[in-house]
Design a protein around this motif. Structure first.
Motif, PDB file in Angstrom:
ATOM      1  N   GLU A 127     -19.452  82.058  33.625  1.00 20.48           N
ATOM      2  CA  GLU A 127     -19.006  83.112  32.704  1.00 20.48           C
ATOM      3  C   GLU A 127     -18.850  82.577  31.275  1.00 20.48           C
ATOM      4  OE1 GLU A 127     -17.846  86.363  33.316  1.00 20.48           O
ATOM      5  OE2 GLU A 127     -17.666  86.508  35.495  1.00 20.48           O
ATOM      6  N   ILE A 128     -18.303  81.369  31.174  1.00 19.46           N
ATOM      7  CA  ILE A 128     -18.102  80.778  29.848  1.00 19.46           C
ATOM      8  C   ILE A 128     -19.456  80.559  29.152  1.00 19.46           C
ATOM      9  CG2 ILE A 128     -17.383  78.644  28.678  1.00 19.46           C
ATOM     10  CD1 ILE A 128     -15.088  80.460  29.454  1.00 19.46           C
ATOM     11  N   HIS A 129     -20.472  80.234  29.962  1.00 22.13           N
ATOM     12  CA  HIS A 129     -21.802  80.022  29.394  1.00 22.13           C
ATOM     13  C   HIS A 129     -22.571  81.324  29.232  1.00 22.13           C
ATOM     14  CE1 HIS A 129     -22.326  75.730  28.954  1.00 22.13           C
ATOM     15  NE2 HIS A 129     -21.618  75.551  30.048  1.00 22.13           N
TER      16      HIS A 129
ATOM     17  N   LYS B 243     -24.505  73.476  15.911  1.00 21.95           N
ATOM     18  CA  LYS B 243     -23.694  73.222  17.097  1.00 21.95           C
ATOM     19  C   LYS B 243     -23.912  74.263  18.195  1.00 21.95           C
ATOM     20  CE  LYS B 243     -19.303  70.932  16.979  1.00 21.95           C
ATOM     21  NZ  LYS B 243     -18.020  70.856  16.286  1.00 21.95           N
ATOM     22  N   GLU B 244     -23.918  75.545  17.791  1.00 19.85           N
ATOM     23  CA  GLU B 244     -24.012  76.618  18.786  1.00 19.85           C
ATOM     24  C   GLU B 244     -25.337  76.551  19.541  1.00 19.85           C
ATOM     25  OE1 GLU B 244     -21.249  78.321  19.266  1.00 19.85           O
ATOM     26  OE2 GLU B 244     -20.447  77.157  17.583  1.00 19.85           O
TER      27      GLU B 244
ATOM     28  N   THR C   6     -22.163  71.733  35.451  1.00 20.12           N
ATOM     29  CA  THR C   6     -22.891  71.488  34.207  1.00 20.12           C
ATOM     30  C   THR C   6     -24.320  72.017  34.277  1.00 20.12           C
ATOM     31  OG1 THR C   6     -23.559  69.297  34.929  1.00 20.12           O
ATOM     32  CG2 THR C   6     -21.603  69.400  33.589  1.00 20.12           C
TER      33      THR C   6
ATOM     34  N   PHE D  63     -16.392  80.193  36.903  1.00 17.38           N
ATOM     35  CA  PHE D  63     -15.767  80.112  35.583  1.00 17.38           C
ATOM     36  C   PHE D  63     -16.735  79.535  34.554  1.00 17.38           C
ATOM     37  CE2 PHE D  63     -13.308  77.516  32.514  1.00 17.38           C
ATOM     38  CZ  PHE D  63     -12.736  78.564  31.812  1.00 17.38           C
ATOM     39  N   PHE D  64     -17.369  78.423  34.896  1.00 17.82           N
ATOM     40  CA  PHE D  64     -18.279  77.819  33.921  1.00 17.82           C
ATOM     41  C   PHE D  64     -19.505  78.694  33.669  1.00 17.82           C
ATOM     42  CE2 PHE D  64     -15.709  74.039  34.735  1.00 17.82           C
ATOM     43  CZ  PHE D  64     -15.497  73.634  33.422  1.00 17.82           C
TER      44      PHE D  64
ATOM     45  N   TYR E 219     -22.796  68.650  30.105  1.00 15.10           N
ATOM     46  CA  TYR E 219     -22.109  67.375  29.895  1.00 15.10           C
ATOM     47  C   TYR E 219     -21.215  67.080  31.086  1.00 15.10           C
ATOM     48  CZ  TYR E 219     -18.413  64.319  27.960  1.00 15.10           C
ATOM     49  OH  TYR E 219     -17.504  63.325  27.745  1.00 15.10           O
TER      50      TYR E 219
ATOM     51  N   GLU F 159     -14.949  79.187  42.588  1.00 12.40           N
ATOM     52  CA  GLU F 159     -14.270  79.652  41.369  1.00 12.40           C
ATOM     53  C   GLU F 159     -14.590  78.774  40.162  1.00 12.40           C
ATOM     54  OE1 GLU F 159     -10.257  81.779  43.213  1.00 12.40           O
ATOM     55  OE2 GLU F 159     -10.320  79.610  42.975  1.00 12.40           O
TER      56      GLU F 159
ATOM     57  N   TYR G  68     -24.130  85.747  33.669  1.00 10.30           N
ATOM     58  CA  TYR G  68     -23.377  86.744  34.430  1.00 10.30           C
ATOM     59  C   TYR G  68     -23.972  86.978  35.808  1.00 10.30           C
ATOM     60  CZ  TYR G  68     -21.652  87.258  29.758  1.00 10.30           C
ATOM     61  OH  TYR G  68     -21.125  86.984  28.531  1.00 10.30           O
TER      62      TYR G  68
ATOM     63  N   LYS H 140     -25.098  73.631  21.976  1.00  7.16           N
ATOM     64  CA  LYS H 140     -24.190  73.850  23.109  1.00  7.16           C
ATOM     65  C   LYS H 140     -24.798  74.730  24.200  1.00  7.16           C
ATOM     66  CE  LYS H 140     -19.689  73.206  20.988  1.00  7.16           C
ATOM     67  NZ  LYS H 140     -18.468  73.911  20.561  1.00  7.16           N
TER      68      LYS H 140
END
Lengths: 309, 374
Positions: free
Chosen positions: A105-107, A74-75, A149, A102-103, A83, A98, A110, A78
């Motif tokens: 940073e989550i991914h 899965k990792e 995405t 946010f997306f 998506y 923003e 940086y 991802k």
């Protein structure tokens, strides 16, 4: 097993209680393809996409994305996919900038500023970057969701009915963006209820009842069509439509403004009889010609053939 | 666990929180309103009991007796009648909660050192207040009788017997506000943290961003922690704000250790945030989350935890349930720290229960959330 393949599905089943959403689905997609899953509501296309993204677990079968097993790795999957859901899910109370930040940073992206500017430029959202997402039009929301995405430069993106609920101009815009994206080598998997959109894809899978009726290039799909499509320009479209619907040699009728499209086995064998029938019923036929079948014609004829069996 | 991803989540949560113009008032205005309403209006104190006087004697002695009621501060005379048949009408129409009937020849009999029968009638439909009020009546009549005795005997001590002087510690004037306000503080903390957590998560479900997040490398555990950190901070801010109102607005000082109070608050937050997380896993929309939170979590907690009704007076089955409600222990602890000033040596049991239950509730909710999203 083949890392060169973008997708590999082997006899995938998915049922929700009594309902079988995906029924013995097998499918292979190459890298760099733009692949469309087409079908009516409830045909299992969204469930297939959701299984590929790891949101829904399959009941049985194997799904591989870029050579990785969606269940067991899965990792790895991802990290490499993007998506875009039907709802263009964004944070309405955050601005365009923003949301992308946010997306990113989550991914774990940086150093996202350059990529963000590039994506905003690409989607022509730069002038609106400080606007709250909830204040955007449907088309802009869709492009922002796409930018989110794409922020981590995925190798494959899944688009679930990306153009549903978007105005025609924005739709055309969006397709330009997708075409440009495809040139970068990304693989695009999309679902769409619009067959005219599917015609732009490299390959199309026609889905019904959780299974693929047929999958091939749009041109090849059209070749398998049984019979011919004839366009008739005539008076009193509504009455003609009703007459054609009842006629024994007409397999399918569609009305478009001042003309009808009918599907028959052979124009040489059947057309004369049909024209006479129309004239007997006081319909003036101004013109008729054999036209190239659209994917829609192919799909409908496939579905009707299937029902007869 | 990836710290940067966590930081991004927490930052996003705060950015959304401060942009929501409805949330800030909920957090800061709601405590003021609730503390004021429940602190003043929902008073359990019984005073200003209205009564109708039916003085059939009309002597200076009977007037003095009636005055001893009005002078007590607990009773106010609303009506006066000379017709005994009127008394029932006043009680029936709820014009008076009590009737005091002084019989004819009351003054005469007192002077002749005879025993006199006085009738006191109550509207007993509200049992609790009636019980308290009848206690006051007994006190007033006893004191009056004693005074009569004094005029006859002189010094009562010559007769012997027991003399009592009752004093209520921690709340000498028996103001129910002192009992209510710390309870309201607990209530506010529970409502804000449970509801806000549940709604913040369900909102992401509703708009579809939760699904979007699950396709990213973000792990469910990181997602949960990213949600709980902001609401832990918000919970602590709410408590601090409510404490300030309590100390400065209601003049109820904190007698015990503030550090202990915050440590136990932290333990309780594990429960309230865990419950919020749990509610989010069984709700699809924010409305649902709100209703589930209200009716299945908050209401039972409020009724059974001893927030208003003492647990000791409940049937045994409810007492058993109350023992399983973390809010019960937090209420005891908060009231003890604030009103009695007791320390951990008296509250270790509550501390252990709060911590243990917090860990259980939070772990169970996290596991359920993971199972739902994995």
């Amino acid at each position: 097993m083949n890392p060169m393949k973008a997708l590999e599905l082997h006899s995938v089943f998915k049922s929700f209680g009594e309902i079988t959403a995906v029924n013995d689905l097998s499918l292979t997609v190459d890298r760099g393809e733009m692949y469309a899953l087409v079908g009516p509501d409830g045909s299992g296309k969204t469930t297939t996409i959701r299984m590929l993204c790891g949101i829904v677990k399959p009941t049985s079968g194997e799904l591989r994305v870029l050579g990785f097993d969606v269940q067991k790795q899965k990792e790895e999957v991802k990290k490499r996919i993007g998506y875009l859901s039907q709802k263009f899910s964004l944070y309405g109370d955050l601005t365009i900038d923003e949301n992308i930040e946010f997306f990113a940073e989550i991914h774990g992206v940086y150093d996202y500023k350059a990529r963000r500017n590039e994506l905003l430029e690409f989607t022509r959202l730069t002038p609106f970057r400080d606007r709250l997402a909830e204040k955007l039009s449907g088309g802009m929301k869709q492009k922002l969701a796409l930018a989110c995405t794409l922020i981590h430069t995925p190798e494959i993106i899944f688009l679930d009915e990306p153009t549903t609920g978007v105005d025609p101009v924005s739709r055309r815009d969006f397709w330009k963006v997708l075409a440009a994206l495809l040139k970068t080598g990304i693989t695009i998997i999309m679902t769409t209820p619009y067959l005219d959109e599917a015609e732009r894809c490299s390959r199309v899978a026609l889905m019904d009842n959780g299974n693929i009726l047929m999958a091939d290039t749009p041109a090849n799909l059209k070749k398998v069509m049984n019979g011919e499509v004839v366009e008739i320009v005539c008076s009193d479209i509504r009455r003609s439509f009703a007459l054609m619907k009842k006629h024994h040699s007409v397999k399918e009728v569609q009305a478009f403004g001042d003309r009808l499209n009918i599907v028959i086995n052979s124009s040489v064998a059947d057309m004369q009889q049909i024209l006479v029938h129309l004239q007997e019923n006081m319909i003036t036929v101004n013109d008729w010609r054999v036209v190239k079948p659209s994917l829609e014609n192919v799909f409908i004829s496939l579905l009707t053939d299937r029902k007869k069996v | 666990m990836n710290i940067r991803r966590l930081k991004a989540l927490v930052q996003k949560e705060f950015a959304q929180f401060f942009k929501d113009k409805r949330l800030l008032p909920i957090i800061f205005v709601a405590p003021i309103i609730q503390l004021t309403l429940l602190g003043f209006a929902a008073s359990l104190d019984v005073k200003n009991i209205s009564f109708v006087l039916c003085d059939l004697d009309k002597t200076s002695e009977s007037r003095k007796f009636a005055e001893s009621f009005t002078n007590s501060g607990y009773f106010t005379m609303e009506y006066s009648t000379e017709d005994y048949n009127d008394v029932q009408r006043y009680l029936d129409e709820s014009k008076a909660a009590m009737a005091l009937v002084i019989p004819p020849k009351f003054g005469n009999k007192i002077l002749r050192r005879e025993t006199v029968d006085v009738q006191v009638l109550f509207d007993g439909s509200e049992g609790n207040s009636t019980a308290i009020a009848s206690g006051y009546v007994m006190q007033i009549i006893n004191r009056y009788s004693q005074n009569v005795l004094v005029t006859i005997v002189g010094d009562l001590k010559r007769l012997g017997g027991i003399s009592t002087e009752i004093r209520a510690w921690y709340n000498p004037t028996l103001v129910s506000r002192k009992f209510m306000v710390p309870g309201v503080l607990v209530l506010i903390l529970l409502i804000t943290t449970t509801n806000l957590t549940a709604m913040a998560i369900v909102k992401e479900k509703e708009i579809g961003t939760l699904e979007q997040l699950l396709v990213t490398p973000l792990r469910p555990v990181e997602l949960i922690i990213g949600k709980l950190i902001p609401f832990t901070l918000i919970g602590l801010i709410v408590v601090t704000f409510a404490l300030l109102i309590m100390v400065f607005g209601f003049s109820i000082p904190i007698r015990g250790s503030i550090v202990l109070l915050y440590v136990l608050t932290g333990f309780f937050l594990m429960t309230s945030l865990g419950l919020g997380l749990f509610v989010s896993t069984i709700s699809k929309t924010q409305q649902q989350a709100m209703m589930v939170g209200m009716f299945f979590v908050l209401m039972p907690m409020i009724y059974i935890s001893g927030f208003v009704f003492p647990v000791e007076n409940m049937p045994w089955i409810l007492q058993v349930i109350a023992d399983l409600i973390p809010m019960k222990y937090y209420l005891v602890a908060i009231r003890s720290i604030i009103l009695k000033g007791v320390g951990i040596s008296h509250l270790w049991f509550e501390a252990v229960m709060l911590f243990g239950m917090g860990v259980i509730v939070l772990t169970a909710s996290v596991m359920r959330f993971k199972e739902k999203t994995d």
